[in-house]
Design a protein around this motif. Sequence first.
Motif, PDB file in Angstrom:
ATOM      1  N   VAL A   1       0.646   5.230   0.550  1.00  0.00           N
ATOM      2  CA  VAL A   1      -0.051   6.208   0.857  1.00  0.00           C
ATOM      3  C   VAL A   1       0.684   7.536   0.491  1.00  0.00           C
ATOM      4  O   VAL A   1       1.456   7.796   0.874  1.00  0.00           O
ATOM      5  CB  VAL A   1      -0.550   6.273   2.361  1.00  0.00           C
ATOM      6  CG1 VAL A   1      -1.279   7.325   2.801  1.00  0.00           C
ATOM      7  CG2 VAL A   1      -0.906   4.978   2.769  1.00  0.00           C
TER       8      VAL A   1
ATOM      9  N   ALA B   1      -7.800   1.030   3.064  1.00  0.00           N
ATOM     10  CA  ALA B   1      -6.581   1.802   2.561  1.00  0.00           C
ATOM     11  C   ALA B   1      -7.102   2.941   2.040  1.00  0.00           C
ATOM     12  O   ALA B   1      -6.862   4.242   2.367  1.00  0.00           O
ATOM     13  CB  ALA B   1      -5.925   1.177   1.829  1.00  0.00           C
ATOM     14  N   GLU B   2      -8.106   2.818   1.215  1.00  0.00           N
ATOM     15  CA  GLU B   2      -8.681   3.903   0.185  1.00  0.00           C
ATOM     16  C   GLU B   2      -9.346   4.764   1.160  1.00  0.00           C
ATOM     17  O   GLU B   2      -9.210   6.096   0.998  1.00  0.00           O
ATOM     18  CB  GLU B   2      -9.357   3.565  -0.720  1.00  0.00           C
ATOM     19  CG  GLU B   2      -8.842   2.718  -1.959  1.00  0.00           C
ATOM     20  CD  GLU B   2      -9.513   1.931  -2.865  1.00  0.00           C
ATOM     21  OE1 GLU B   2     -10.915   1.906  -2.781  1.00  0.00           O
ATOM     22  OE2 GLU B   2      -8.890   1.568  -4.112  1.00  0.00           O
TER      23      GLU B   2
ATOM     24  N   ILE C   1       0.769  -1.228   0.185  1.00  0.00           N
ATOM     25  CA  ILE C   1      -0.032  -0.002   0.071  1.00  0.00           C
ATOM     26  C   ILE C   1       0.909   1.315  -0.027  1.00  0.00           C
ATOM     27  O   ILE C   1       1.828   1.534   0.680  1.00  0.00           O
ATOM     28  CB  ILE C   1      -0.817   0.042   1.310  1.00  0.00           C
ATOM     29  CG1 ILE C   1      -1.927  -1.149   1.243  1.00  0.00           C
ATOM     30  CG2 ILE C   1      -1.742   1.375   1.273  1.00  0.00           C
ATOM     31  CD1 ILE C   1      -2.639  -1.293   2.690  1.00  0.00           C
TER      32      ILE C   1
ATOM     33  N   ALA D   1      -4.492   6.256  -1.715  1.00  0.00           N
ATOM     34  CA  ALA D   1      -4.054   5.074  -1.494  1.00  0.00           C
ATOM     35  C   ALA D   1      -3.805   4.373  -2.817  1.00  0.00           C
ATOM     36  O   ALA D   1      -4.811   4.124  -3.639  1.00  0.00           O
ATOM     37  CB  ALA D   1      -4.604   4.137  -0.606  1.00  0.00           C
TER      38      ALA D   1
ATOM     39  N   SER E   1      -1.080   6.824   7.322  1.00  0.00           N
ATOM     40  CA  SER E   1      -0.519   5.398   7.470  1.00  0.00           C
ATOM     41  C   SER E   1      -0.753   4.931   8.772  1.00  0.00           C
ATOM     42  O   SER E   1      -1.083   3.806   9.028  1.00  0.00           O
ATOM     43  CB  SER E   1       0.718   5.541   7.024  1.00  0.00           C
ATOM     44  OG  SER E   1       0.976   5.724   5.553  1.00  0.00           O
TER      45      SER E   1
ATOM     46  N   ALA F   1      -6.995   6.778   3.716  1.00  0.00           N
ATOM     47  CA  ALA F   1      -6.033   7.879   3.083  1.00  0.00           C
ATOM     48  C   ALA F   1      -6.916   9.134   2.503  1.00  0.00           C
ATOM     49  O   ALA F   1      -6.741  10.202   2.825  1.00  0.00           O
ATOM     50  CB  ALA F   1      -5.583   7.101   1.769  1.00  0.00           C
TER      51      ALA F   1
END
Length: 410
Positions: free
Chosen positions: A199, A285-286, A197, A296, A219, A289
């Motif tokens: 960021v 993650a998306e 991943i 991300a 993160s 971020a």
Amino acid sequence: MTVQLPLPSAKIAQAIAGYGDEFVALRRKLHSQPELAYKEQKTSKIVADYLEGWGYEVARNVGVTGVVGTLRNGSGERRLGIRADMDALPILEATGLPYASTTPGVMHACGHDGHTSILLAAARHLAETHAFSGTLRVIFQPAEENGGGAQTMINDGLFERFPVDAVFGLHNWPGVPAGQFGFLSGPAMASVDLVIIRVVGKGGHGAKPHQTVDPVVASASLVMALQSIVSRNVDPLEMVVVTVGSIHGGIAPNVIPDSIELQLTVRTFNDAVREQVKARIIALAEAHAQGYGATAEVKYPSGYPALVNHPQETEFARQVALRHFGTDRVEQDFRPITASEDFAFMLKERPGSYLFIGNGDSADLHSPLYNFNDAILSEAARYWVALAQDYLSASDEPPASGTPLEALTP
Ligand code: ZN
């Protein structure tokens, strides 16, 4: 007074003992010349030459450096596959053994030198005695450690060109008493996926965070959120691991970097959970971020699936151990393993089972101090012979442990 009857495979043991140190010597030779994934040229040549010498029909270069040996006998219609792996690891050996690796940075640290020698010893015995009826295929695969050699062989037509009704494999296991067998029905080893991943924010002066989009904070928040997948999303009765093993970014305390890279390893024990975890990691993650104004980029290449043993074949394999080695040689409480294994690909194509044999009190697998325990070589070979004879006698022929082996009595 109880009379101890000889185990049905006692004669196999005697015959394999008759090979003396030949296969231990071979194992040590393989140990001294380890080869990495898809570079198993010398090893596969040794394997193929031996098999040809014993009368096997041999196919070389199946899946780059893989070898398949076929031996037919009698009128039985069953077809059995037994698989061993041949590759080594990129590890600098530290055992100091007289037969240690002569290639710096490459080492048989997982015992595949042992697995190959075990299957060769069994293959020789089965070729000498022909005490089975049906088709035996011995499969020597490349690139188990990485590169998915099993899948490469399958893509190269392994099971179309060399059909089998069932396929079996084994792995030595440090920490389990030498020669003890372990069987697991169903999910036995985990899937493994690497996730990367990135960021991406906007770097700047550490004293002016309001002028940046700080990927470090985003993160840090993401790392914590990822731990909620196991505790809040997945069924508590499922076994899952989400580990963030690496975070890199930034060069100075007073500079906010542009981006941070996280690397994760993810382990699951079934395909549905594997997909669920993947979806959650990408979503978190998306969203995380985005929540901090960053973006991300997620790379999620597919690793090895979970290794799921088929119940019927696993019970068969367990019965072979009970019959030929006795109850006290079979571990009662062998637990699933969060390491992974690409034999999983073969078990997705054909029924079969992956079993374990104790390596005793050795260093762990993938350690620079690990060594395969030569004391289990002949025992494991005896197991393969017994399994082959039992599997390939279950049809029309009389039990394979009958007359042909009488010839081996000194
Ligand atoms: Zn291994």
